[in-house]
Design a protein around this motif. Structure first.
Motif, short mmCIF file in Angstrom:
data_model
loop_
_atom_site.label_atom_id
_atom_site.label_comp_id
_atom_site.label_asym_id
_atom_site.label_seq_id
_atom_site.Cartn_x
_atom_site.Cartn_y
_atom_site.Cartn_z
N VAL B 233 63.18 57.52 20.77
CA VAL B 233 61.76 57.29 20.50
C VAL B 233 61.10 56.67 21.72
O VAL B 233 60.02 57.10 22.16
N ASP B 234 61.77 55.67 22.28
CA ASP B 234 61.21 54.99 23.45
C ASP B 234 61.03 55.94 24.62
O ASP B 234 59.98 55.97 25.27
N LEU B 235 62.07 56.75 24.84
CA LEU B 235 62.01 57.69 25.95
C LEU B 235 60.85 58.66 25.75
O LEU B 235 60.05 58.89 26.67
N PHE B 236 60.75 59.21 24.55
CA PHE B 236 59.70 60.18 24.26
C PHE B 236 58.33 59.54 24.49
O PHE B 236 57.46 60.12 25.11
N ASN B 237 58.18 58.30 23.98
CA ASN B 237 56.90 57.62 24.12
C ASN B 237 56.57 57.33 25.57
O ASN B 237 55.43 57.51 26.01
N SER B 238 57.59 56.89 26.33
CA SER B 238 57.30 56.55 27.72
C SER B 238 56.93 57.80 28.51
O SER B 238 56.14 57.76 29.44
N LEU B 239 57.48 58.96 28.11
CA LEU B 239 57.17 60.21 28.83
C LEU B 239 55.82 60.77 28.40
O LEU B 239 55.02 61.19 29.22
N PHE B 240 55.57 60.78 27.08
CA PHE B 240 54.47 61.60 26.59
C PHE B 240 53.32 60.85 25.94
O PHE B 240 52.30 61.45 25.65
N SER B 241 53.49 59.54 25.65
CA SER B 241 52.43 58.90 24.87
C SER B 241 51.10 58.97 25.61
O SER B 241 50.04 59.01 24.99
N GLY B 242 51.15 59.00 26.94
CA GLY B 242 49.93 59.14 27.72
C GLY B 242 49.15 60.39 27.37
O GLY B 242 47.98 60.34 27.00
N VAL B 243 49.85 61.57 27.44
CA VAL B 243 49.18 62.84 27.14
C VAL B 243 48.79 62.93 25.66
O VAL B 243 47.78 63.53 25.31
N ILE B 244 49.65 62.38 24.81
CA ILE B 244 49.39 62.51 23.38
C ILE B 244 48.21 61.63 22.97
O ILE B 244 47.41 62.00 22.12
N GLY B 245 48.10 60.48 23.61
CA GLY B 245 46.96 59.62 23.31
C GLY B 245 47.33 58.45 22.43
O GLY B 245 46.53 57.56 22.21
N HIS B 246 48.52 58.44 21.86
CA HIS B 246 48.95 57.28 21.07
C HIS B 246 50.47 57.25 21.03
O HIS B 246 51.12 58.24 21.38
N ASP B 247 51.04 56.14 20.59
CA ASP B 247 52.50 56.06 20.45
C ASP B 247 52.95 56.85 19.23
O ASP B 247 52.26 56.90 18.22
N VAL B 248 54.13 57.48 19.36
CA VAL B 248 54.62 58.31 18.27
C VAL B 248 55.44 57.48 17.30
O VAL B 248 56.30 56.70 17.70
N LYS B 249 55.14 57.62 16.02
CA LYS B 249 55.86 56.86 15.00
C LYS B 249 57.19 57.54 14.69
O LYS B 249 57.38 58.73 14.96
N LEU B 250 58.08 56.77 14.08
CA LEU B 250 59.42 57.27 13.79
C LEU B 250 59.36 58.53 12.91
O LEU B 250 60.07 59.51 13.15
N ALA B 251 58.49 58.52 11.89
CA ALA B 251 58.41 59.66 10.97
C ALA B 251 58.05 60.94 11.72
O ALA B 251 58.65 62.00 11.51
#
Ligand SMILES: Nc1ncnc2c1ncn2[C@@H]1O[C@H](COP(=O)(O)OP(=O)(O)OP(=O)(O)O)[C@@H](O)[C@H]1O
Ligand SMILES: [Mg+2]
Lengths: 264, 446
Positions: B233-251
């Motif tokens: 989750v952390d890796l995904f967020n650090s890579l993509f949360s910028g483009v996505i616009g928010h942090d990704v939740k576990l669900a």
């Protein structure tokens, strides 16, 4: 010991005796014909030999091994290949694939080798392709390896069926009316091909044929069937003059002079 | 005529740099549209159809793989997290593509019409549903009467093991169901397999007594998922949360995870299908389809080859069943009704019987039609119904439109129409099966 020994074979369909107490043996390396009027039981004879039908009674031995009760594919794997009266190709497969299917029993590739594409697999497939192409050329099919079988002209389809049968490296080749529908030139070519198959590949040939030019030209021995029974067996000269045969073909009381024409 | 001339024009266009330009434009435009309008169905269609450009336009294979990886590994997850519904559509496409590929081996390659294929999907799903839930401790309770706080039989990570177990169990089921029908062909085979498919569903429905194996019509829940490591989750967020616009939740991260699982499974299945097809086994299957008598006369053991086809086809469905059970955390017998088998068969026929890219396209088209186009229409009609709008000329108020005319209810009609239209105009499917062309030469010196 003969290559093929069949004794007292009977096969009935309901009340109809399609084959009745036929005894027949075939020496290795010969070309032998089975002839007889329509409905005589010739094709049923092949079907019984290849296990498509199980005989009601009788024994079949190939190289001394009993074939009765074996499945058709097991009998094929013993070294008996055949063609069909009404051509049966794998219509939507390519010519070369048809021939490669004929090699099925000789290809050793395991599922694991297949999935992992191990070197053994690739080598075997390449060899099979090359062998198939050689067989195509051998029977006179050139540059059609990627054609679909159904798109070949009639004569070529007959040749392809023979190539597919040869692909199994059989000891015995069964041909059901291979020259049917061919013109005289094609017939002559195919007779040459059969001789070559026997002489150079050492394959014994048993063929059903209506065309007397073929039968008399190529056969070393002829077996005549009528109403399910074997009524005569002998050399072409003997058969030509056999009264039972003449009667079977021309009806009882036929004049001796007429049959000469017909059989010639 | 029209078809051939279209193909000629297309081939003429499809040369040189054209392929690269079209693919890039399509991917970029599609991605931009979905990114900027995450709620638009049309944008999603433009985006997902870029896979078609990728398939049909000519370009270097390395380029295609690169673009494909970019799409699969970066763009789809990002877009999917922004609108989780897209990820769901893509997940379902993968599931149905896998089922279609499995059924294609039986129906397409081997020519055995199987109308009960969904049975194997159910076997896989119920396998993990039983072992991956508390059901083992519910065996002696009637549905709904079990005490709370029962333990789970196995840890969630046993899911990975059960992917393998499901392949084996489904394959065995395929053989067991195949054995009694080996002598049947055509319509007879279709009817009996249809019966088997229903038997499995009815069993799932009724095996809540005498011992409660399946929990009956209520279905089994909760079914466990494999654990999601924190660092993913952390890796995904650090890579993509910028483009996505928010942090990704576990669900939401679970949706991404199951999308990746489905992707891996579908790639594995395509791989296995392709390699089997292009081997002695695949040729034997096709030979059996083309002419059984001729095939058996070449020494092909037809019963064994048919059973193998049943087993391989079933194993794909079993695998996807496990994935379905884990991703939904809930399954019930209704997910495995006859319509599902018909749906998968329609995908195979629409796409092209025997054609690997064809059946994948068929699965994609019907899934999108089902999930997006029909639902989209339904929603649109609903909006109209809520409004005061009238149909102009005939002066009919949308309010009065019967809910019976809801397009989402016409799924069966649509499948039926598609099958009929395809059979009349293009029986070989959208992407017809092609035989492989071989380039062989004989060395003359030998
Ligand atoms: N499967 C079957 N069921 C019932 N009767 C059959 C079957 N196969 C063949 N027969 C019958 O057996 C008899 C022999 O047929 P068969 O096909 O062996 O003749 P044939 O000698 O090959 O004739 P042709 O020269 O016309 O090919 C015919 O009367 C045919 O109708
Ligand atoms: Mg015959």
């Amino acid at each position: 010991m003969a290559l093929l020994e069949m004794a007292n074979i009977t096969k009935t369909f309901g009340g109809l005796k399609a084959i009745s107490d036929v005894t027949f043996s075939l020496e290795k390396g010969r070309i032998v014909s089975i002839i007889g009027p329509n409905g005589a039981g010739k094709t049923t004879f092949f079907n019984t030999l290849t296990g498509i039908y199980r005989p009601d009674t009788g024994t079949i031995k190939f190289n001394g091994k009993s074939l009765v009760g074996l499945r058709t594919d097991q009998i094929a794997a013993c070294g008996i290949a055949r063609t069909f009266q009404n051509i049966r190709l794998f219509a939507d497969m390519t010519v070369i694939e048809n021939i490669m299917v004929g090699m099925h029993v000789h290809l050793k590739q395991s599922p694991l080798q297949t999935l992992l594409r191990l070197p053994g697999f690739n080598r075997e497939e390449k060899e099979a392709e090359v062998k198939a192409l050689r067989l195509m050329q051998y029977v006179g099919l050139n540059n059609v390896e990627n054609e679909l079988a159904k798109n070949l002209p009639y004569g070529a389809q007959r040749r392809l069926e023979i190539a597919r049968a040869l692909a199994a490296d059989p000891q015995l080749l069964l041909l059901d009316e291979p020259a049917a529908g061919m013109n005289p030139q094609e017939t002559e070519d195919i007779i040459k091909l059969f001789r070559d198959i026997r002489d150079n590949m050492g394959i014994t040939i048993l063929l059903i044929e209506h065309d007397m030019r073929v039968v008399m030209n190529i056969s070393e021995d002829i077996c005549v069937m009528d109403y399910g029974e074997k009524i005569a067996q002998g050399s072409p000269a003997e058969i030509r003059n056999n009264t039972k045969v003449i009667e079977a073909y021309l009806g009882r009381g036929a004049v001796a002079g007429q049959h000469e024409e017909k059989l010639q | 005529m029209a078809a051939t001339s279209f193909k000629e024009v297309f081939d003429k266009l499809n040369q040189g740099v054209v392929g690269y330009v079209v693919i890039l434009l399509h991917v970029v435009a599609g991605s931009y549209l979905v990114y900027s309008q995450p709620r638009s169905n049309l944008a999603f269609l433009v985006f997902i159809s870029s896979l078609l450009s990728l398939y049909f336009f000519r370009a270097d294979n390395r380029f295609k793989i690169l673009v494909g990886m970019l799409l699969a590994l970066v763009i789809i997850p990002v877009i999917g997290v922004r609108n989780i519904f897209y990820l769901e559509v893509i997940f379902q496409i993968s599931v149905f593509a896998a089922l279609s590929l499995g059924l294609n081996i039986v129906v397409g390659f081997t020519g055995l019409l199987n109308l009960g294929y969904v049975a194997f999907y159910a076997v896989g799903a119920y396998l993990w549903a039983f072992f991956g839930s508390q059901q083992f401790y519910v065996l002696n309770y009637a549905p709904g009467t079990q005490p709370p706080d029962l333990p789970f039989l196995l840890p969630g990570d046993a899911f990975y093991l059960f992917l393998l177990v499901a392949v084996i169990i489904a394959a065995i089921t395929g053989i067991l169901l195949g054995l009694p029908v080996m002598r049947l062909k055509g319509d007879y085979l279709a009817i009996v397999t249809l019966g088997f498919g229903e038997v499995i569903r009815v069993l799932a429905n009724n095996l809540d007594k005498p011992i409660n194996l399946t929990n009956g019509p209520q279905g089994i829940t909760p079914i466990q998922r494999p654990t999601m490591p924190e660092w993913v989750v952390d890796l995904f967020n650090s890579l993509f949360s910028g483009v996505i616009g928010h942090d990704v939740k576990l669900a939401d991260m679970y949706n991404v995870m199951f999308y990746f699982f489905a992707l891996l499974v579908i790639i594995a299945i395509i791989f296995v299908t392709k390699r089997l097809d292009d081997s002695k086994i695949g040729r034997a299957w096709t030979a059996v389809r083309e002419d059984e008598i001729a095939a058996v006369a070449q020494g092909i053991p037809i019963v064994r080859m048919k059973l193998l086809a049943f087993a391989v086809g079933a194993s794909f469905a079993g695998l996807m069943g496990v994935l379905l059970a884990a991703s939904r955390t809930f399954i019930s017998p209704e997910s495995f009704n006859f319509m599902q088998s018909i749906g998968v068969l329609s995908m195979v026929i629409l796409g092209g019987i025997g054609s690997i890219p064809g059946v994948i396209l068929g699965a994609a088209v019907l899934t999108i039609l089902n999930l997006q186009v029909l639902q989209g229409f339904s929603l649109y009609l609903n909006d109209l119904r809520q409004s005061d709008a009238v149909i102009p000329v005939i002066n009919f108020a949308w309010k009065d439109l019967s809910t019976q005319l809801d397009p989402a209810k016409y799924q069966k009609l649509l499948f039926g129409l598609i099958l009929i239209i395809m059979m009349i105009f293009r029986p070989e499917g959208l992407i017809p099966a092609k035989r492989r062309k071989r380039d062989v030469s004989v060395d003359e010196t030998k």
